[in-house]
Motif scaffolding. Structure first.
Motif, mmCIF file in Angstrom:
data_model
loop_
_atom_site.group_PDB
_atom_site.id
_atom_site.type_symbol
_atom_site.label_atom_id
_atom_site.label_comp_id
_atom_site.label_asym_id
_atom_site.label_seq_id
_atom_site.Cartn_x
_atom_site.Cartn_y
_atom_site.Cartn_z
ATOM 1 N N GLU A 167 -0.703 -9.081 -6.662
ATOM 2 C CA GLU A 167 -0.944 -10.483 -6.088
ATOM 3 C C GLU A 167 0.321 -11.184 -5.549
ATOM 4 O OE1 GLU A 167 -1.615 -14.978 -8.452
ATOM 5 O OE2 GLU A 167 -2.128 -13.204 -9.307
ATOM 6 N N ILE A 168 1.427 -11.065 -6.426
ATOM 7 C CA ILE A 168 2.686 -11.626 -5.931
ATOM 8 C C ILE A 168 3.425 -11.021 -4.810
ATOM 9 C CG2 ILE A 168 5.001 -12.387 -6.814
ATOM 10 C CD1 ILE A 168 2.802 -13.771 -8.170
ATOM 11 N N TYR A 169 3.222 -9.478 -4.729
ATOM 12 C CA TYR A 169 3.565 -8.752 -3.581
ATOM 13 C C TYR A 169 3.011 -9.135 -2.446
ATOM 14 C CZ TYR A 169 6.180 -4.517 -2.270
ATOM 15 O OH TYR A 169 6.872 -3.454 -1.442
ATOM 16 N N SER A 170 1.796 -9.334 -2.255
ATOM 17 C CA SER A 170 0.939 -9.581 -1.232
ATOM 18 C C SER A 170 1.020 -11.289 -0.778
ATOM 19 C CB SER A 170 -0.686 -9.168 -1.605
ATOM 20 O OG SER A 170 -0.628 -7.920 -1.782
ATOM 21 N N HIS A 171 1.718 -11.965 -1.598
ATOM 22 C CA HIS A 171 1.733 -13.354 -1.304
ATOM 23 C C HIS A 171 2.192 -13.690 0.000
ATOM 24 C CE1 HIS A 171 2.332 -17.896 -1.694
ATOM 25 N NE2 HIS A 171 1.327 -17.866 -2.606
ATOM 26 N N PRO A 172 1.338 -14.639 0.675
ATOM 27 C CA PRO A 172 2.324 -14.881 2.172
ATOM 28 C C PRO A 172 3.695 -15.485 2.205
ATOM 29 C CG PRO A 172 0.033 -15.676 1.880
ATOM 30 C CD PRO A 172 0.397 -15.278 0.658
ATOM 31 N N ALA A 173 4.167 -16.014 0.964
ATOM 32 C CA ALA A 173 5.437 -16.597 0.803
ATOM 33 C C ALA A 173 6.421 -15.523 0.504
ATOM 34 C CB ALA A 173 5.450 -17.561 -0.011
ATOM 35 N N ALA A 174 5.984 -14.083 0.096
ATOM 36 C CA ALA A 174 6.896 -13.308 -0.318
ATOM 37 C C ALA A 174 7.316 -12.394 0.921
ATOM 38 C CB ALA A 174 6.525 -12.256 -1.297
ATOM 39 N N HIS A 190 -2.998 0.882 -10.637
ATOM 40 C CA HIS A 190 -1.687 0.527 -10.148
ATOM 41 C C HIS A 190 -0.998 1.633 -9.591
ATOM 42 C CE1 HIS A 190 -1.811 -2.541 -14.053
ATOM 43 N NE2 HIS A 190 -2.651 -2.845 -13.180
ATOM 44 N N HIS A 191 -1.267 1.635 -8.228
ATOM 45 C CA HIS A 191 -0.792 2.976 -7.438
ATOM 46 C C HIS A 191 -0.728 2.562 -6.076
ATOM 47 C CE1 HIS A 191 -1.553 6.898 -5.330
ATOM 48 N NE2 HIS A 191 -0.569 7.113 -6.567
ATOM 49 N N ILE A 192 0.396 2.222 -5.846
ATOM 50 C CA ILE A 192 0.884 1.727 -4.303
ATOM 51 C C ILE A 192 2.035 2.707 -3.618
ATOM 52 C CG2 ILE A 192 0.154 -0.550 -4.649
ATOM 53 C CD1 ILE A 192 2.878 -1.351 -5.203
ATOM 54 N N PRO A 193 1.548 3.969 -3.530
ATOM 55 C CA PRO A 193 2.724 4.868 -2.885
ATOM 56 C C PRO A 193 3.221 4.466 -1.587
ATOM 57 C CG PRO A 193 0.412 5.960 -2.851
ATOM 58 C CD PRO A 193 0.278 4.642 -3.595
ATOM 59 N N PHE A 194 2.383 3.785 -0.724
ATOM 60 C CA PHE A 194 2.960 3.398 0.418
ATOM 61 C C PHE A 194 2.793 1.833 0.573
ATOM 62 C CE2 PHE A 194 0.649 7.386 0.760
ATOM 63 C CZ PHE A 194 1.640 8.271 1.351
ATOM 64 N N GLY A 195 3.028 1.157 -0.508
ATOM 65 C CA GLY A 195 3.318 -0.333 -0.352
ATOM 66 C C GLY A 195 1.951 -0.856 -0.475
ATOM 67 N N VAL A 196 1.887 -2.167 -0.111
ATOM 68 C CA VAL A 196 0.729 -2.958 -0.309
ATOM 69 C C VAL A 196 0.212 -3.403 1.122
ATOM 70 C CG1 VAL A 196 1.025 -3.707 -2.559
ATOM 71 C CG2 VAL A 196 1.759 -5.446 -0.762
ATOM 72 N N ALA A 197 -0.973 -3.293 1.706
ATOM 73 C CA ALA A 197 -1.263 -3.677 2.948
ATOM 74 C C ALA A 197 -0.903 -5.104 3.481
ATOM 75 C CB ALA A 197 -2.803 -3.216 3.041
ATOM 76 N N ASN A 224 1.818 -6.578 2.826
ATOM 77 C CA ASN A 224 3.191 -6.745 2.927
ATOM 78 C C ASN A 224 3.893 -5.621 3.422
ATOM 79 O OD1 ASN A 224 5.875 -7.635 2.739
ATOM 80 N ND2 ASN A 224 5.592 -9.063 0.859
ATOM 81 N N ARG A 225 3.933 -5.345 4.823
ATOM 82 C CA ARG A 225 4.466 -4.216 5.217
ATOM 83 C C ARG A 225 4.607 -3.029 4.730
ATOM 84 N NH1 ARG A 225 10.156 -6.238 7.749
ATOM 85 N NH2 ARG A 225 9.624 -8.449 8.337
ATOM 86 N N PRO A 226 3.240 -2.471 4.628
ATOM 87 C CA PRO A 226 3.022 -0.970 4.067
ATOM 88 C C PRO A 226 3.659 0.039 4.820
ATOM 89 C CG PRO A 226 1.118 -1.648 5.311
ATOM 90 C CD PRO A 226 1.872 -2.881 5.446
ATOM 91 N N CYS A 227 4.068 1.242 4.556
ATOM 92 C CA CYS A 227 4.731 2.154 5.030
ATOM 93 C C CYS A 227 3.880 2.671 6.578
ATOM 94 C CB CYS A 227 4.771 3.525 4.189
ATOM 95 S SG CYS A 227 5.470 4.958 4.819
ATOM 96 N N PRO A 228 4.315 2.638 7.435
ATOM 97 C CA PRO A 228 3.514 2.850 8.674
ATOM 98 C C PRO A 228 3.157 4.346 8.846
ATOM 99 C CG PRO A 228 5.951 2.806 9.384
ATOM 100 C CD PRO A 228 5.902 2.202 7.838
ATOM 101 N N ALA A 229 3.653 5.193 7.942
ATOM 102 C CA ALA A 229 3.374 6.728 7.954
ATOM 103 C C ALA A 229 2.340 6.730 6.864
ATOM 104 C CB ALA A 229 4.272 7.451 7.752
#
Length: 492
Positions: A76-83, A359-366, A368-373
């Motif tokens: 939730e915090i990771y995906s916040h527009p202000a982060a 709790h599994h985000i190996p490529f980040g969160v959608a 907030n800049r997930p890994c492009p690969a």
């Protein structure tokens, strides 16, 4: 009656008899101390390094998850527009810019939000796009060629990260330039990527001249019109375009895919049942996905991702994370929560779990800049793994950590030509003992070199100085004169 006089030799013998047990005990204690060094010194040095880095960098960051923000609110915090702040305003940025130079100001992961980032991100996705079958086939060809070139014997000791780097150097060169990678260019890319990752791990100082050689090669290719135009962001200058290619594809992409494969292959080397099942059914996509999910859960490619809050982020009715805070998202800590036996390698857990709900985000969160690969990496890794397992069985007894500074030592044995049990046992013992002793000097090297680079980055302050003269879109601020475009490193 006088007492018989004791002879010289007898006196010596008695002295030896009385002191020999003490001397033996001392020798045994000294030997035990020396032999125990690999078991306590590396941990002590790592603890000292963490404490020293924290003291040098200060308590700038807010760590997540934490007591204040539990794991259930991590995304939730990771995906916040202000982060959404990326580089400006964080001392940590100076360190990452220092490690990723040249051109960190146009590195996709470090660009601030805005039109420039949007164009760079679209360009990267366009380069990485393509039919899954074609991408898998290209990886398989490159992996097969590199393995056949570099591993020719019945059994060989290798460092898995080093073995995989030429594979990804050739593969990403093909994606960018749409042509095969010449050997000398592969060497330029590998030298550059190794220098970046070794400095990140604090096992080597950075060597700017090695990186500059690749920069000059890319500049020449761009100037000659030998890069497809749609593979270059049009808003960047030619110099910035060279930095973009180098940072995105020939630093981050090569390093991250090599590390990901090193983790995956080392897991297979240390879990024979998983290795046997994948080798017996190389096209079992479901089981491969389970193994990959579990590998990246235990050994995420990202340690801590930092963001800067551009506005207050509410935590509750009366509390908020203030604007300008440096948010440090700890992937390993997050991946260790919400699971039964989180330290156990268990691919079968993913038959019972849905990755998106864990709790599994190996490529980040959608958001907030997930890994492009995120789409390319699993299918590419599957293709490479098939080629490795088709040729070899893997064996390793080294310690497996997320940072993997030892580059994943492993024994490759030609499939169909197994070693006798006693030779295989000897090889496994050798790997374990060597890894323990290498960890002693490596941990000391990391302490010294890491401290030096942190202090040097604080002295140079590359991010702070850049934003003192440029806005978030790279435009010079009024009243400041931009420096002439040139390579920031001396010629070798």
């Amino acid at each position: 009656m006088s007492r018989p006089r004791t002879t010289g030799p007898l006196r010596t013998t008695n002295r030896l008899r009385t002191t020999s047990p003490l001397r033996t005990a001392k020798l045994l204690a000294a030997a035990a101390g020396v032999l125990s060094v690999p078991y306590w010194l590396p941990r002590s040095v790592v603890a000292a390094r963490v404490a020293l880095f924290a003291r040098i960098n200060g308590d700038e960051g807010i760590a997540f998850p934490s007591a204040a923000v539990p794991a259930d609110r991590f995304e939730e915090i990771y995906s916040h527009p202000a982060a959404n702040g990326r580089s400006r305003g964080a001392a940590l940025s100076d360190l990452f810019w220092y490690w990723l130079a040249p051109g960190p100001e146009v590195h996709q992961e470090h660009l601030e939000d805005g039109p420039r980032y949007d164009e760079v991100a679209r360009t990267t996705l366009a380069v990485l796009a393509g039919p899954s079958r074609d991408l898998s086939a290209a990886v398989a060809r490159r992996t097969a060629a590199v393995l056949d070139e570099l591993v020719t014997g019945r059994a060989e000791f290798v460092r898995l990260r080093d073995l995989m780097m030429p594979v990804w150097a050739e593969f990403f060169h093909g994606l960018v330039f749409r042509e095969p990678c010449p050997p000398y260019v592969r060497r330029l890319i590998v030298d550059n990527a190794e220098d970046v990752v070794n400095s990140l791990k604090c096992t080597r100082l950075r060597h700017p001249a090695r990186r500059a050689r690749l920069t000059r090669h890319l500049r020449r290719r761009i100037a000659a019109g030998q890069v497809p135009p749609h593979h270059l962001p049009g808003s960047l200058t030619p110099d910035e375009q060279a930095y973009y290619l180098q940072g995105t594809f020939f630093n981050t992409a090569v390093v991250q895919m090599s590390e990901a494969m090193a983790h995956l292959l080392l897991v297979l080397a240390q879990h024979p049942e998983a290795q046997h099942r994948l080798a017996a059914a190389p096209d079992d996509d479901r089981y491969f996905s389970n193994v990959l999910n579990e590998t990246l859960r235990l050994y995420p490619l990202f340690g801590v991702a930092h963001r800067i809050s551009t506005d207050d982020i509410p935590l509750g009715p009366d509390t908020a994370i203030p604007a300008g805070s440096v948010l440090c998202f700890n992937y390993p800590d997050y991946h260790a929560t919400g699971y039964t036996d989180p330290d156990v390698f268990d691919p079968g857990r993913w038959d019972r779990l849905v990755a998106k709900q864990q709790h599994h985000i190996p490529f980040g969160v959608a958001a907030n800049r997930p890994c492009p690969a995120w789409r390319l990496a699993p299918l590419a890794m599957h293709a490479a793994t098939r080629e490795v397992l088709r040729r070899f069985t893997l064996h390793s007894t080294v310690a497996h950590t997320r940072s993997i500074p030892h580059r994943a030592p492993c024994l490759l044995v030609r499939r169909g030509r197994p070693l006798p049990p006693h030779r295989l046992l000897a090889a496994r013992v050798f790997l374990r003992v060597r890894d323990r002793w290498e960890d002693v000097w490596r941990s000391c090297v990391q302490l010294v070199l890491g401290t030096w680079m942190v202090l040097d980055a604080r002295r140079l302050r590359p991010a702070e100085r850049y934003f003192a003269t440029h806005d978030t879109q790279g435009v010079p601020l009024p009243g400041t004169a931009p420096a002439p475009a040139r390579c920031p490193y001396p010629h070798p």
